[in-house]
Motif scaffolding. Structure first.
Motif, PDB file in Angstrom:
ATOM      1  N   GLU A 103       0.799  -1.222   0.000  1.00  0.00           N
ATOM      2  CA  GLU A 103       0.000   0.000   0.000  1.00  0.00           C
ATOM      3  C   GLU A 103       0.835   1.276   0.000  1.00  0.00           C
ATOM      4  O   GLU A 103       0.393   2.284  -0.537  1.00  0.00           O
ATOM      5  N   CYS A 104       2.013   1.277   0.627  1.00  0.00           N
ATOM      6  CA  CYS A 104       2.674   2.558   0.897  1.00  0.00           C
ATOM      7  C   CYS A 104       3.896   2.844   0.040  1.00  0.00           C
ATOM      8  O   CYS A 104       4.275   3.998  -0.126  1.00  0.00           O
ATOM      9  N   GLY A 105       4.550   1.822  -0.479  1.00  0.00           N
ATOM     10  CA  GLY A 105       5.728   2.038  -1.322  1.00  0.00           C
ATOM     11  C   GLY A 105       7.027   2.272  -0.560  1.00  0.00           C
ATOM     12  O   GLY A 105       8.078   2.456  -1.176  1.00  0.00           O
ATOM     13  N   ALA A 106       7.000   2.240   0.772  1.00  0.00           N
ATOM     14  CA  ALA A 106       8.230   2.489   1.542  1.00  0.00           C
ATOM     15  C   ALA A 106       9.302   1.449   1.252  1.00  0.00           C
ATOM     16  O   ALA A 106      10.491   1.700   1.439  1.00  0.00           O
ATOM     17  N   CYS A 107       8.896   0.278   0.784  1.00  0.00           N
ATOM     18  CA  CYS A 107       9.823  -0.846   0.570  1.00  0.00           C
ATOM     19  C   CYS A 107      10.330  -0.919  -0.874  1.00  0.00           C
ATOM     20  O   CYS A 107      10.917  -1.921  -1.264  1.00  0.00           O
ATOM     21  N   THR A 108      10.111   0.142  -1.657  1.00  0.00           N
ATOM     22  CA  THR A 108      10.424   0.066  -3.091  1.00  0.00           C
ATOM     23  C   THR A 108      11.918  -0.138  -3.351  1.00  0.00           C
ATOM     24  O   THR A 108      12.761   0.558  -2.787  1.00  0.00           O
ATOM     25  N   VAL A 130      17.466  15.591  -2.997  1.00  0.00           N
ATOM     26  CA  VAL A 130      16.803  15.590  -1.684  1.00  0.00           C
ATOM     27  C   VAL A 130      17.587  16.467  -0.704  1.00  0.00           C
ATOM     28  O   VAL A 130      17.010  17.247   0.052  1.00  0.00           O
ATOM     29  N   ILE A 131      18.922  16.358  -0.763  1.00  0.00           N
ATOM     30  CA  ILE A 131      19.760  17.201   0.103  1.00  0.00           C
ATOM     31  C   ILE A 131      19.573  18.670  -0.290  1.00  0.00           C
ATOM     32  O   ILE A 131      19.389  19.541   0.569  1.00  0.00           O
ATOM     33  N   ASP A 132      19.599  18.932  -1.583  1.00  0.00           N
ATOM     34  CA  ASP A 132      19.511  20.321  -2.061  1.00  0.00           C
ATOM     35  C   ASP A 132      18.221  20.978  -1.608  1.00  0.00           C
ATOM     36  O   ASP A 132      18.202  22.144  -1.233  1.00  0.00           O
ATOM     37  N   GLU A 133      17.113  20.236  -1.659  1.00  0.00           N
ATOM     38  CA  GLU A 133      15.801  20.839  -1.405  1.00  0.00           C
ATOM     39  C   GLU A 133      15.243  20.498  -0.021  1.00  0.00           C
ATOM     40  O   GLU A 133      14.164  20.955   0.335  1.00  0.00           O
ATOM     41  N   GLN A 134      15.955  19.670   0.748  1.00  0.00           N
ATOM     42  CA  GLN A 134      15.462  19.278   2.087  1.00  0.00           C
ATOM     43  C   GLN A 134      14.020  18.795   1.992  1.00  0.00           C
ATOM     44  O   GLN A 134      13.132  19.273   2.699  1.00  0.00           O
ATOM     45  N   GLY A 135      13.818  17.826   1.082  1.00  0.00           N
ATOM     46  CA  GLY A 135      12.477  17.490   0.662  1.00  0.00           C
ATOM     47  C   GLY A 135      11.626  16.604   1.558  1.00  0.00           C
ATOM     48  O   GLY A 135      10.536  16.211   1.153  1.00  0.00           O
ATOM     49  N   PHE A 136      12.060  16.231   2.732  1.00  0.00           N
ATOM     50  CA  PHE A 136      11.241  15.319   3.545  1.00  0.00           C
ATOM     51  C   PHE A 136      11.194  15.800   4.995  1.00  0.00           C
ATOM     52  O   PHE A 136      12.051  16.569   5.437  1.00  0.00           O
ATOM     53  N   GLN A 137      10.182  15.317   5.724  1.00  0.00           N
ATOM     54  CA  GLN A 137      10.106  15.635   7.159  1.00  0.00           C
ATOM     55  C   GLN A 137      10.775  14.507   7.942  1.00  0.00           C
ATOM     56  O   GLN A 137      11.964  14.519   8.176  1.00  0.00           O
ATOM     57  N   CYS A 138      10.007  13.460   8.331  1.00  0.00           N
ATOM     58  CA  CYS A 138      10.639  12.376   9.095  1.00  0.00           C
ATOM     59  C   CYS A 138      11.506  11.491   8.200  1.00  0.00           C
ATOM     60  O   CYS A 138      12.399  10.808   8.661  1.00  0.00           O
ATOM     61  N   ALA A 139      11.218  11.491   6.909  1.00  0.00           N
ATOM     62  CA  ALA A 139      11.999  10.772   5.884  1.00  0.00           C
ATOM     63  C   ALA A 139      11.808   9.254   5.910  1.00  0.00           C
ATOM     64  O   ALA A 139      12.548   8.544   5.228  1.00  0.00           O
ATOM     65  N   PHE A 140      10.840   8.756   6.644  1.00  0.00           N
ATOM     66  CA  PHE A 140      10.614   7.301   6.627  1.00  0.00           C
ATOM     67  C   PHE A 140      10.279   6.809   5.215  1.00  0.00           C
ATOM     68  O   PHE A 140      10.687   5.724   4.812  1.00  0.00           O
ATOM     69  N   CYS A 141       9.558   7.639   4.484  1.00  0.00           N
ATOM     70  CA  CYS A 141       9.143   7.243   3.130  1.00  0.00           C
ATOM     71  C   CYS A 141      10.207   7.528   2.075  1.00  0.00           C
ATOM     72  O   CYS A 141      10.028   7.192   0.908  1.00  0.00           O
ATOM     73  N   MET A 142      11.298   8.193   2.484  1.00  0.00           N
ATOM     74  CA  MET A 142      12.225   8.755   1.496  1.00  0.00           C
ATOM     75  C   MET A 142      12.877   7.709   0.590  1.00  0.00           C
ATOM     76  O   MET A 142      12.924   7.880  -0.633  1.00  0.00           O
ATOM     77  N   SER A 143      13.380   6.626   1.166  1.00  0.00           N
ATOM     78  CA  SER A 143      14.096   5.686   0.302  1.00  0.00           C
ATOM     79  C   SER A 143      13.161   5.101  -0.753  1.00  0.00           C
ATOM     80  O   SER A 143      13.566   4.897  -1.900  1.00  0.00           O
ATOM     81  N   GLY A 144      11.904   4.872  -0.383  1.00  0.00           N
ATOM     82  CA  GLY A 144      10.945   4.355  -1.358  1.00  0.00           C
ATOM     83  C   GLY A 144      10.686   5.359  -2.474  1.00  0.00           C
ATOM     84  O   GLY A 144      10.662   4.998  -3.664  1.00  0.00           O
ATOM     85  N   PHE A 145      10.498   6.641  -2.107  1.00  0.00           N
ATOM     86  CA  PHE A 145      10.280   7.668  -3.129  1.00  0.00           C
ATOM     87  C   PHE A 145      11.495   7.793  -4.039  1.00  0.00           C
ATOM     88  O   PHE A 145      11.362   7.907  -5.265  1.00  0.00           O
ATOM     89  N   VAL A 146      12.685   7.786  -3.443  1.00  0.00           N
ATOM     90  CA  VAL A 146      13.899   7.948  -4.256  1.00  0.00           C
ATOM     91  C   VAL A 146      14.040   6.781  -5.229  1.00  0.00           C
ATOM     92  O   VAL A 146      14.315   6.975  -6.418  1.00  0.00           O
ATOM     93  N   MET A 147      13.801   5.560  -4.748  1.00  0.00           N
ATOM     94  CA  MET A 147      13.940   4.404  -5.643  1.00  0.00           C
ATOM     95  C   MET A 147      12.890   4.440  -6.755  1.00  0.00           C
ATOM     96  O   MET A 147      13.180   4.115  -7.910  1.00  0.00           O
ATOM     97  N   SER A 148      11.679   4.860  -6.412  1.00  0.00           N
ATOM     98  CA  SER A 148      10.640   4.972  -7.456  1.00  0.00           C
ATOM     99  C   SER A 148      11.025   6.021  -8.482  1.00  0.00           C
ATOM    100  O   SER A 148      10.867   5.816  -9.698  1.00  0.00           O
ATOM    101  N   ALA A 149      11.536   7.161  -7.990  1.00  0.00           N
ATOM    102  CA  ALA A 149      11.914   8.237  -8.911  1.00  0.00           C
ATOM    103  C   ALA A 149      13.068   7.800  -9.802  1.00  0.00           C
ATOM    104  O   ALA A 149      13.050   8.028 -11.021  1.00  0.00           O
ATOM    105  N   VAL A 150      14.072   7.134  -9.210  1.00  0.00           N
ATOM    106  CA  VAL A 150      15.217   6.679 -10.010  1.00  0.00           C
ATOM    107  C   VAL A 150      14.739   5.721 -11.102  1.00  0.00           C
ATOM    108  O   VAL A 150      15.151   5.820 -12.261  1.00  0.00           O
ATOM    109  N   GLY A 151      13.842   4.815 -10.747  1.00  0.00           N
ATOM    110  CA  GLY A 151      13.308   3.884 -11.741  1.00  0.00           C
ATOM    111  C   GLY A 151      12.517   4.610 -12.815  1.00  0.00           C
ATOM    112  O   GLY A 151      12.679   4.342 -14.023  1.00  0.00           O
ATOM    113  N   TYR A 152      11.663   5.546 -12.400  1.00  0.00           N
ATOM    114  CA  TYR A 152      10.842   6.264 -13.375  1.00  0.00           C
ATOM    115  C   TYR A 152      11.708   7.096 -14.320  1.00  0.00           C
ATOM    116  O   TYR A 152      11.470   7.130 -15.541  1.00  0.00           O
ATOM    117  N   LEU A 153      12.739   7.768 -13.758  1.00  0.00           N
ATOM    118  CA  LEU A 153      13.576   8.651 -14.575  1.00  0.00           C
ATOM    119  C   LEU A 153      14.391   7.893 -15.617  1.00  0.00           C
ATOM    120  O   LEU A 153      14.849   8.471 -16.592  1.00  0.00           O
TER     121      LEU A 153
END
Ligand code: FES
Ligand code: FES
Length: 214
Positions: free
Chosen positions: A101-106, A149-172
């Protein structure tokens, strides 16, 4: 109001009736037992006390993770997220919902983003797995999306961050110059409990820009 009843055949062919409420209680209880069993197994694996079992040799496999082949002992029903986190110590892959459901494990499987909580490890023999730990270069230089992510400080707690980054890398890999709306669609399988979507998207767009410049 009278409860509806369901009937089920027992192995010796006697009929028994089960109330709907009793049936649901049973399902919930068995789910809890499965979860507990998982944690028990994880604990014993961590302590190196996993008992040997018949056929255990068949569980041995080679997993290509972040460019390295590793021999791992994997249960038939074990998910890739479990293997990565509890067998290989790659805890950058997060478990949020553990139910697709959440994508955190991507992670990437042959360059395509997958929810690792829904992939059985035994099915990825011969495939290339990349986790968040495998994105940076050997000299420590961050991947352009990580740098975004470092440049824009794009997350709060960042628990979801690795999943978003992996999804973005795959999409790009499929669309290196996306519009903001396209990238939002590309990572729409990921959820952020802090609901910081606007900043996350700004960071990922910066990552895409970094990739084009690299
Ligand atoms: S932990 Fe896999 S989708 Fe949420
Ligand atoms: S930044 Fe906290 S869950 Fe996404």
């Amino acid at each position: 109001m009278e409860e509806k009843t369901m009937t089920a055949d027992t192995p010796n062919d006697t009929r028994s009736s089960v109330s709907r409420r009793t049936f649901i209680k049973g399902v919930i209880a068995s789910g809890a037992v499965v979860s507990s069993a998982g944690y028990l197994w994880r604990s014993s694996a961590v302590l190196g006390q996993q008992p040997s079992a018949r056929g255990s040799v068949e569980r041995l496999m080679t997993l290509n993770g972040n460019g390295k082949d590793r021999r791992v002992d994997v249960l038939k029903q074990e998910t890739l997220a479990t293997t990565l986190r509890y067998n290989l110590g790659l805890t950058g892959t997060k478990l949020g919902c553990d139910r697709v459901e959440c994508g955190a494990c991507t992670v990437l499987v042959d360059d395509v983003p997958h929810y690792s909580c829904s992939v059985l490890t035994q099915t990825v023999r011969g495939k290339k797995i990349v986790t968040i730990e495998g994105l940076a270069a050997d000299n420590g230089t961050l991947h352009p999306v990580q740098q975004g992510v470092i440049d824009e400080q794009g997350f709060q707690c960042a628990f979801c961050m690795s999943g978003f980054v992996m999804s973005a890398v795959g999409y790009l890999k499929t669309n290196p110059n996306p519009t903001r709306a396209e990238l939002a669609h590309g990572v729409s399988g990921n959820l952020c409990r802090c609901q910081d979507y606007d900043k996350i998207l700004t960071a990922l767009m910066r990552g895409a820009e970094n990739m084009r410049k690299a």
